[in-house]
Enzyme design. Structure first.
Site, mmCIF file in Angstrom:
data_model
loop_
_atom_site.group_PDB
_atom_site.id
_atom_site.type_symbol
_atom_site.label_atom_id
_atom_site.label_comp_id
_atom_site.label_asym_id
_atom_site.label_seq_id
_atom_site.Cartn_x
_atom_site.Cartn_y
_atom_site.Cartn_z
ATOM 1 N N ASP A 45 0.840 -1.203 0.000
ATOM 2 C CA ASP A 45 0.000 0.000 0.000
ATOM 3 C C ASP A 45 0.874 1.252 0.000
ATOM 4 O O ASP A 45 1.552 1.544 0.989
ATOM 5 C CB ASP A 45 -0.895 0.025 1.250
ATOM 6 C CG ASP A 45 -1.814 1.229 1.265
ATOM 7 O OD1 ASP A 45 -2.928 1.129 0.735
ATOM 8 O OD2 ASP A 45 -1.404 2.288 1.787
ATOM 9 N N TYR A 50 3.198 9.881 -0.570
ATOM 10 C CA TYR A 50 4.278 9.289 0.232
ATOM 11 C C TYR A 50 5.641 9.512 -0.424
ATOM 12 O O TYR A 50 6.675 9.252 0.196
ATOM 13 C CB TYR A 50 4.067 7.775 0.454
ATOM 14 C CG TYR A 50 2.783 7.381 1.139
ATOM 15 C CD1 TYR A 50 1.950 8.326 1.731
ATOM 16 C CD2 TYR A 50 2.386 6.053 1.200
ATOM 17 C CE1 TYR A 50 0.765 7.955 2.333
ATOM 18 C CE2 TYR A 50 1.206 5.671 1.813
ATOM 19 C CZ TYR A 50 0.386 6.632 2.373
ATOM 20 O OH TYR A 50 -0.785 6.260 2.975
ATOM 21 N N LYS A 75 -2.718 5.937 -4.374
ATOM 22 C CA LYS A 75 -3.827 6.862 -4.079
ATOM 23 C C LYS A 75 -3.620 8.193 -4.788
ATOM 24 O O LYS A 75 -2.472 8.649 -4.936
ATOM 25 C CB LYS A 75 -3.910 7.104 -2.556
ATOM 26 C CG LYS A 75 -3.815 5.830 -1.735
ATOM 27 C CD LYS A 75 -4.040 6.017 -0.254
ATOM 28 C CE LYS A 75 -3.672 4.747 0.503
ATOM 29 N NZ LYS A 75 -2.252 4.651 0.869
ATOM 30 N N HIS A 108 -7.649 9.717 -2.092
ATOM 31 C CA HIS A 108 -7.006 9.680 -0.767
ATOM 32 C C HIS A 108 -7.875 10.312 0.334
ATOM 33 O O HIS A 108 -7.968 9.773 1.439
ATOM 34 C CB HIS A 108 -5.641 10.374 -0.855
ATOM 35 C CG HIS A 108 -4.645 9.853 0.124
ATOM 36 N ND1 HIS A 108 -3.304 9.755 -0.167
ATOM 37 C CD2 HIS A 108 -4.774 9.405 1.402
ATOM 38 C CE1 HIS A 108 -2.666 9.257 0.890
ATOM 39 N NE2 HIS A 108 -3.537 9.045 1.856
HETATM 40 P P1 NAD Z 1 0.647 1.615 11.885
HETATM 41 O O1 NAD Z 1 -0.489 1.571 12.829
HETATM 42 O O2 NAD Z 1 0.801 0.561 10.867
HETATM 43 O O3 NAD Z 1 1.941 1.727 12.801
HETATM 44 C C1 NAD Z 1 3.214 1.697 12.251
HETATM 45 C C2 NAD Z 1 4.236 1.837 13.374
HETATM 46 O O4 NAD Z 1 3.983 0.853 14.369
HETATM 47 C C3 NAD Z 1 5.655 1.586 12.878
HETATM 48 O O5 NAD Z 1 6.232 2.770 12.391
HETATM 49 C C4 NAD Z 1 6.337 1.069 14.133
HETATM 50 O O6 NAD Z 1 6.729 2.169 14.923
HETATM 51 C C5 NAD Z 1 5.225 0.345 14.836
HETATM 52 N N1 NAD Z 1 5.234 -1.109 14.596
HETATM 53 C C6 NAD Z 1 5.039 -1.781 13.422
HETATM 54 N N2 NAD Z 1 5.091 -3.103 13.621
HETATM 55 C C7 NAD Z 1 5.319 -3.276 14.932
HETATM 56 C C8 NAD Z 1 5.485 -4.426 15.746
HETATM 57 N N3 NAD Z 1 5.390 -5.657 15.235
HETATM 58 N N4 NAD Z 1 5.730 -4.230 17.074
HETATM 59 C C9 NAD Z 1 5.809 -3.002 17.599
HETATM 60 N N5 NAD Z 1 5.662 -1.871 16.880
HETATM 61 C C10 NAD Z 1 5.415 -2.003 15.565
HETATM 62 O O7 NAD Z 1 0.608 3.103 11.246
HETATM 63 P P2 NAD Z 1 0.595 3.799 9.828
HETATM 64 O O8 NAD Z 1 1.904 3.699 9.147
HETATM 65 O O9 NAD Z 1 0.039 5.144 10.088
HETATM 66 O O10 NAD Z 1 -0.506 2.995 8.977
HETATM 67 C C11 NAD Z 1 -0.198 1.880 8.179
HETATM 68 C C12 NAD Z 1 -0.331 2.190 6.710
HETATM 69 O O11 NAD Z 1 -1.625 2.687 6.424
HETATM 70 C C13 NAD Z 1 0.586 3.327 6.227
HETATM 71 O O12 NAD Z 1 1.922 2.922 6.064
HETATM 72 C C14 NAD Z 1 -0.098 3.695 4.932
HETATM 73 O O13 NAD Z 1 0.224 2.744 3.925
HETATM 74 C C15 NAD Z 1 -1.559 3.607 5.343
HETATM 75 N N6 NAD Z 1 -2.131 4.906 5.782
HETATM 76 C C16 NAD Z 1 -3.131 5.457 5.039
HETATM 77 C C17 NAD Z 1 -3.703 6.651 5.404
HETATM 78 C C18 NAD Z 1 -4.812 7.240 4.577
HETATM 79 O O14 NAD Z 1 -5.164 8.409 4.780
HETATM 80 N N7 NAD Z 1 -5.362 6.491 3.655
HETATM 81 C C19 NAD Z 1 -3.261 7.335 6.559
HETATM 82 C C20 NAD Z 1 -2.249 6.754 7.313
HETATM 83 C C21 NAD Z 1 -1.700 5.539 6.933
#
Ligand code: NAD
Length: 271
Positions: A45, A50, A75, A108
């Site tokens: 994704d 990004y 997106k 998005h």
């Molecule tokens: P997430 O909830 O996936 O958290 C990611 C963070 O959690 C990492 O940076 C790390 O610090 C921690 N983490 C990951 N794996 C872990 C583990 N096994 N143990 C402990 N900590 C861990 O947050 P995110 O990146 O905001 O969301 C995931 C994805 O969703 C993004 O990368 C993106 O692709 C998407 N996203 C989309 C939107 C949107 O507006 N459509 C907004 C935000 C994110």
């Protein structure tokens, strides 16, 4: 490890677990994508905003996995939606990713211009540039508006979704229209470690807290895209298909809901 698929309303399927790459830059995105594909992920994704689509495309090629074996989402960014540039923006994403189609293209955020943008995505779908089209951060009202205007139901809505925020109204609208729900920030951006229930369940099931949360998504039928650039965490987040949370524990996680956001509110944002 077998990742389950979710059927979308247009007859396609999407792997229920994918790798998120928000804020992965400077080669981290390429290394993360390559590692994830080697581990067994088949769903990535990304988004134009990004600024890592080139590196994501490189990661797919370096992994040596055929393009048609990878489910790729990107997106359309808000400025492009506002300026009627959806078709151009999609072409630019395809070029950066070095591919001739996306598996899923999303609007998005629900900004002005979204109806024209949705028509443009419908045209791109008809032209075969994208296999499924959907939205992100759309409320129930935004979804009804798109359907009323075009008759075309989004395949998927990607929204902030985790144990503290399950968005019941949007989820119910999605269920009625057979729109799949995909969770962004499923791990609360890593801020889940203070919750004692996750510590307790982690001990009970001998799984990490992250695995417990992601497994809860899977059993609730939600597609989930946790982000990590750390090889061990990428592996850990993948290994969630060989255990089951019992219904009582699922309900205990459901009960953590507190309408708490870690990201922007689609009813009130300024970008
Ligand atoms: P997430 O909830 O996936 O958290 C990611 C963070 O959690 C990492 O940076 C790390 O610090 C921690 N983490 C990951 N794996 C872990 C583990 N096994 N143990 C402990 N900590 C861990 O947050 P995110 O990146 O905001 O969301 C995931 C994805 O969703 C993004 O990368 C993106 O692709 C998407 N996203 C989309 C939107 C949107 O507006 N459509 C907004 C935000 C994110």
């Amino acid at each position: 490890m077998q990742v389950t698929d979710v059927s979308l309303n247009n007859g396609t399927t999407i792997p229920q677990l994918g790798l998120g790459v928000y804020k992965a830059l400077n080669g981290d995105e390429t290394r993360a994508v390559t590692h994830a594909l080697h581990v067994g992920y088949r769903h990535i994704d990304t988004a134009a905003i990004y600024h890592n689509e080139e590196g994501v495309g490189r990661g797919i090629r370096q992994a040596g996995v055929a393009r048609d074996q990878v489910y790729l989402t990107s997106k359309i960014w808000n400025e492009d939606i506002r300026h009627g540039r959806t078709t151009e923006a999609l072409d630019e994403s395809l070029k950066r990713l070095a591919t001739d189609y996306l598996d899923l293209a999303l609007l998005h955020w629900p900004v002005d211009g979204r109806l024209v943008a949705w028509q443009d995505l419908i045209s791109a779908y008809d032209a075969g540039k994208v296999r499924s089209i959907g939205v992100s951060n759309f409320t129930a009202e935004h979804i009804e508006e798109l359907i009323d205007a075009t008759g075309v139901v989004p395949a998927l809505n990607q929204i902030e979704f985790h144990p503290y925020l399950t968005q019941p109204s949007i989820s119910e609208t999605c269920r009625q229209h057979r729109i799949a729900v995909e969770a962004w920030s499923p791990l609360m951006q890593g801020k889940f470690l203070k919750e004692s229930l996750f510590r307790e369940l982690s001990e009970d099931y001998r799984r990490t807290q992250a695995q417990i949360i992601l497994r809860w998504d899977i059993q609730r039928g939600v597609i989930t895209i946790p982000k990590s650039i750390t090889p061990e965490r990428i592996e850990e987040n993948f290994h969630i298909f060989d255990f089951t949370l019992n219904e009582e524990d699922m309900s205990r996680i459901d009960a953590l809901e507190r309408n708490l956001r870690f990201g922007p509110d689609p009813e009130n944002f300024d970008f």
